[in-house]
Design a protein around this motif. Structure first.
Motif, PDB file in Angstrom:
ATOM      1  N   ARG A   1       0.846  -1.189   0.000  1.00  0.00           N
ATOM      2  CA  ARG A   1       0.000   0.000   0.000  1.00  0.00           C
ATOM      3  C   ARG A   1       0.884   1.242   0.000  1.00  0.00           C
TER       4      ARG A   1
ATOM      5  N   ASP B   1      -6.932   1.550   5.687  1.00  0.00           N
ATOM      6  CA  ASP B   1      -7.649   2.810   5.842  1.00  0.00           C
ATOM      7  C   ASP B   1      -7.103   3.862   4.881  1.00  0.00           C
ATOM      8  N   ALA B   2      -7.893   4.897   4.627  1.00  0.00           N
ATOM      9  CA  ALA B   2      -7.451   6.052   3.860  1.00  0.00           C
ATOM     10  C   ALA B   2      -7.072   7.160   4.841  1.00  0.00           C
TER      11      ALA B   2
ATOM     12  N   VAL C   1     -10.208  15.164  -2.801  1.00  0.00           N
ATOM     13  CA  VAL C   1     -10.531  13.844  -3.339  1.00  0.00           C
ATOM     14  C   VAL C   1     -12.038  13.667  -3.472  1.00  0.00           C
TER      15      VAL C   1
ATOM     16  N   ARG D   1      -3.247   5.107  -0.985  1.00  0.00           N
ATOM     17  CA  ARG D   1      -4.296   5.003   0.034  1.00  0.00           C
ATOM     18  C   ARG D   1      -4.427   6.262   0.872  1.00  0.00           C
ATOM     19  N   GLY D   2      -3.531   7.209   0.679  1.00  0.00           N
ATOM     20  CA  GLY D   2      -3.610   8.427   1.461  1.00  0.00           C
ATOM     21  C   GLY D   2      -2.592   9.434   1.001  1.00  0.00           C
ATOM     22  N   TYR D   3      -2.659  10.621   1.592  1.00  0.00           N
ATOM     23  CA  TYR D   3      -1.766  11.715   1.200  1.00  0.00           C
ATOM     24  C   TYR D   3      -1.575  12.621   2.415  1.00  0.00           C
TER      25      TYR D   3
ATOM     26  N   LEU E   1       1.405   5.452   0.626  1.00  0.00           N
ATOM     27  CA  LEU E   1       1.000   6.675   1.302  1.00  0.00           C
ATOM     28  C   LEU E   1       1.861   7.809   0.768  1.00  0.00           C
TER      29      LEU E   1
ATOM     30  N   ILE F   1      -3.985   9.655  -5.803  1.00  0.00           N
ATOM     31  CA  ILE F   1      -5.098   8.839  -5.312  1.00  0.00           C
ATOM     32  C   ILE F   1      -5.730   8.072  -6.463  1.00  0.00           C
TER      33      ILE F   1
ATOM     34  N   PHE G   1      -5.520  11.220   5.260  1.00  0.00           N
ATOM     35  CA  PHE G   1      -5.217  12.483   4.605  1.00  0.00           C
ATOM     36  C   PHE G   1      -4.883  13.550   5.643  1.00  0.00           C
TER      37      PHE G   1
ATOM     38  N   ALA H   1      -8.558  15.789   2.077  1.00  0.00           N
ATOM     39  CA  ALA H   1      -9.609  14.825   1.747  1.00  0.00           C
ATOM     40  C   ALA H   1     -10.708  15.478   0.915  1.00  0.00           C
TER      41      ALA H   1
ATOM     42  N   VAL I   1      -2.788   2.979   7.126  1.00  0.00           N
ATOM     43  CA  VAL I   1      -2.742   2.616   5.710  1.00  0.00           C
ATOM     44  C   VAL I   1      -2.470   1.123   5.553  1.00  0.00           C
TER      45      VAL I   1
END
Length: 247
Positions: free
Chosen positions: A112, A157-158, A168, A134-136, A114, A129, A160, A165, A153
């Motif tokens: 995953r 999970d997501a 997105v 999965r996130g930022y 990040l 994304i 941010f 968020a 992550v």
């Protein structure tokens, strides 16, 4: 990235009360930043994070991620060789639902990603994304929060940073594809990064410090941006960026 101090918690407990570990690869083209992140999160007994590899460009990233199959890759958006989006594209088979074998020889599950970047621009967030991250989170995150984000992550999970968020949600709620900005497409990723900071009022020295480059390099990027966009000075550049909501 700001430090987390003595409050950083060790890895969370998994099923049966055993302490969890997260295997992580750092991908960033600035060696000093990678060193700082490793020092902050890589004390495995304290954080539960085991940094198993590093990379400075797209080719290195794909090779290291493929070889180590970490739980989470901390991925910078702007990298030599095509950027974080290119790493995501080439590593897609290793992600959940990809075509690579379900586990590596070490028993690691799917990889995953990040994103960890200085940029908080909507286009960068949405791009990675859509690519499968999965996130930022931005590089202002504390060490404690970064460790927490890594484990979240890893659990699917997501994650941010505050307000990102919304980019997105807006992007995936939109029914129409935004038009391509041909002027913006003329700029490299690094030139866009400098453009946004100039438009926000940063001085050349501040930009150099923020991006880990020299003042002379900043000046070269600004000159290239002005030439490509056919603008005369930073004031026109600021108006141009503001009109396109890049600030």
């Amino acid at each position: 990235m700001t430090t987390g101090g003595d409050e950083m918690a060790a890895g969370t407990e998994g099923d049966g009360g055993t302490e969890r570990r997260a295997r992580v690869v750092l991908v960033d083209d600035h060696r000093m930043f990678r060193t700082g992140v490793r020092a902050e999160i890589g004390q495995t007994e304290r954080t539960g994070v085991d940094v198993v590899g590093e990379a400075a460009d797209v080719e290195q990233a794909v090779a290291v991620v493929t070889a180590t199959r970490p739980d989470v890759v901390l991925l910078d958006v702007h990298l030599p060789g095509g950027g974080g989006v290119e790493v995501l594209r080439r590593c897609a088979p290793l992600m959940p639902g990809g075509t690579a074998p379900a586990t590596s020889p070490e028993g690691a599950e799917a990889v995953r990603f990040l994103a960890l970047s200085v940029s908080d621009a909507a286009e960068d967030v949405i791009g990675v994304i859509r690519g499968g991250a999965r996130g930022y989170v931005t590089k202002t995150i504390t060490g404690t929060d970064l460790v927490d984000a890594i484990f979240r992550v890893a659990d699917g999970d997501a994650v941010f940073s505050p307000r990102l968020a919304g980019f997105v949600l807006d992007a995936f709620a939109a029914t129409d594809t935004p038009p391509v900005d041909e002027d913006l497409d003329r700029l490299t990723q690094r030139e866009r990064e400098v453009l946004r900071l100039i438009a926000r009022g940063y001085a050349y020295k501040e930009i150099a410090k923020q991006l880990f480059i020299s003042v002379k390099t900043v000046e070269s990027h600004v000159s290239a941006v002005l030439r490509k966009l056919q603008l005369s000075n930073r004031h026109e550049l600021t108006r141009w960026a503001t009109a396109r909501r890049l600030v």
